[in-house]
Design a protein around this motif. Sequence first.
Motif, short mmCIF file in Angstrom:
data_model
loop_
_atom_site.label_atom_id
_atom_site.label_comp_id
_atom_site.label_asym_id
_atom_site.label_seq_id
_atom_site.Cartn_x
_atom_site.Cartn_y
_atom_site.Cartn_z
N ARG A 58 5.69 30.28 77.99
CA ARG A 58 5.85 31.57 79.02
C ARG A 58 7.13 31.33 78.55
NH1 ARG A 58 0.91 33.25 80.94
NH2 ARG A 58 -0.96 31.49 80.62
N GLU A 59 7.09 33.10 79.15
CA GLU A 59 8.57 34.00 79.71
C GLU A 59 8.82 34.04 80.77
OE1 GLU A 59 11.58 34.25 77.13
OE2 GLU A 59 10.09 33.20 75.27
N THR A 60 10.32 33.84 80.99
CA THR A 60 10.37 33.96 82.27
C THR A 60 10.84 35.36 82.90
OG1 THR A 60 12.51 32.46 82.74
CG2 THR A 60 10.13 30.89 82.35
N ARG A 112 -0.42 23.63 82.58
CA ARG A 112 -1.40 23.63 82.02
C ARG A 112 -0.75 23.74 79.91
NH1 ARG A 112 -2.82 27.78 86.23
NH2 ARG A 112 -4.85 26.41 87.55
N PRO A 113 -1.58 23.72 79.58
CA PRO A 113 -1.42 24.14 78.11
C PRO A 113 -1.03 25.60 78.16
CG PRO A 113 -4.14 22.85 78.42
CD PRO A 113 -3.17 23.36 79.74
N GLY A 114 0.83 25.48 76.58
CA GLY A 114 0.72 27.04 77.38
C GLY A 114 2.04 27.35 78.03
N ASP A 115 1.52 26.80 78.82
CA ASP A 115 2.80 26.84 80.29
C ASP A 115 4.34 27.03 79.53
OD1 ASP A 115 0.72 28.41 81.72
OD2 ASP A 115 0.38 26.23 83.15
N HIS A 137 14.44 29.30 90.67
CA HIS A 137 13.91 28.10 89.42
C HIS A 137 12.87 27.54 89.75
CE1 HIS A 137 17.72 29.74 87.06
NE2 HIS A 137 18.46 28.96 87.83
N GLU A 138 12.15 27.21 90.86
CA GLU A 138 11.26 27.07 90.48
C GLU A 138 10.53 28.31 91.54
OE1 GLU A 138 8.33 25.65 95.01
OE2 GLU A 138 10.00 25.31 94.90
N GLN A 139 10.69 29.45 92.09
CA GLN A 139 10.24 30.62 91.76
C GLN A 139 9.96 30.70 90.50
OE1 GLN A 139 8.40 31.32 94.69
NE2 GLN A 139 9.17 29.21 95.45
N ASP A 140 11.59 31.29 89.52
CA ASP A 140 11.32 32.19 88.26
C ASP A 140 10.07 31.01 87.70
OD1 ASP A 140 13.75 32.98 88.68
OD2 ASP A 140 14.48 31.59 87.92
N ALA A 168 6.41 33.00 86.30
CA ALA A 168 5.92 32.92 85.54
C ALA A 168 4.60 32.70 84.58
CB ALA A 168 7.02 32.23 83.92
N ILE A 169 3.82 31.37 85.78
CA ILE A 169 2.77 30.63 85.39
C ILE A 169 1.54 31.55 86.69
CG2 ILE A 169 3.48 29.05 84.08
CD1 ILE A 169 3.11 26.91 86.93
N GLY A 170 2.19 32.96 86.78
CA GLY A 170 1.03 33.49 88.11
C GLY A 170 0.57 32.05 88.62
N ARG A 171 1.59 31.34 89.85
CA ARG A 171 1.22 30.23 90.79
C ARG A 171 2.02 30.00 91.46
NH1 ARG A 171 0.03 23.95 89.18
NH2 ARG A 171 0.22 25.06 87.04
N PRO A 172 1.87 31.87 92.82
CA PRO A 172 3.04 31.93 94.28
C PRO A 172 3.20 30.60 94.93
CG PRO A 172 1.45 33.09 94.21
CD PRO A 172 0.53 32.69 93.04
N GLY A 173 3.83 30.01 95.00
CA GLY A 173 3.77 28.59 96.74
C GLY A 173 5.29 28.63 96.79
N ASN A 174 5.05 27.26 97.86
CA ASN A 174 6.62 27.30 98.27
C ASN A 174 7.32 28.42 98.93
OD1 ASN A 174 8.31 24.86 99.46
ND2 ASN A 174 9.77 24.31 97.74
#
Length: 283
Positions: free
Chosen positions: A39-41, A33-36, A151-154, A158-164
């Motif tokens: 975001r800091e990780t 999304r815009p701004g993602d 790094h996918e999990q990083d 950061a964007i608040g979308r857990p998965g995989n």
Amino acid sequence: MSLHPAAPEDLPALTAAYVQTIQSISDLGHSLRPGDVERETQCPGWTVLDQFAHVVSLEAWVQGEEPPEPDADADDTAQRPGIGGIVDRFLASRRDRSLEELLEELDDLATSRVQHLEAETTSPDDPAIGPFGATTLHGLMENRLFDLWVHEQDIREAIGRPGNLDGPAAAHVVRLLFAALPRIVARTAQVPDGHAVILDLSGPVVGRAGARVEERDGKPHGIPLFTGDTEQHPDVVTTTITMSTQAATRRAAGRVSTQDTHVTVTGDEDIARRVLDALVIAP
């Protein structure tokens, strides 16, 4: 050690897991999304866009791209030595690229990698050069799968979308953590002789591993538990640490402190803390 789903072990399974993880990273990038990207990780100083630039640049490196030369004008104290400095220079070389450019390059690199992996003449024992030096193709792909998924999990954190968290790469990272547990318990955490530690993961990757400490010739040795053999183990004082896949792998990657890792402990709290402090396996 028990693990479900099972982790990939041979080269075809590692290849399939690599494809799935790359696709997951690409899909994530295309859905930001815009701004993602700003975001800091949990990697200090790295944004979400930096994570994508790192994934792409490291993949290019292990496929033969030469590392950028050090910046002659930069302050030497600000340049990390060894592999850290190379990673920094590769990242800097792609920091001015857009997310779209990075995703396009990642797709091209992945296509090239998979073509090589699936070629009839390719062997898992083929020599390869990884970030840490000479290895085999099998060893390189184990390393790449770990790095890509972490790094996918990083990015997801950061964007608040857990998965995989239930895929083959997640199982691979857990398997590496479980394999390191005897050394962690006996050597790094220095759990006393006569004690055992069990790491119990509640999911989405469900697994259990343990190690007891036995002194041999004056040195502590971690003896794996749950190996399926018929060896009789002596009675020990056991501490069990129960945690989720997400909590275990974030701690294993060194992204979250012991204090910020959600766990349930049955047994000795001090031993559990020492093991959690020592649980980081990321280079």
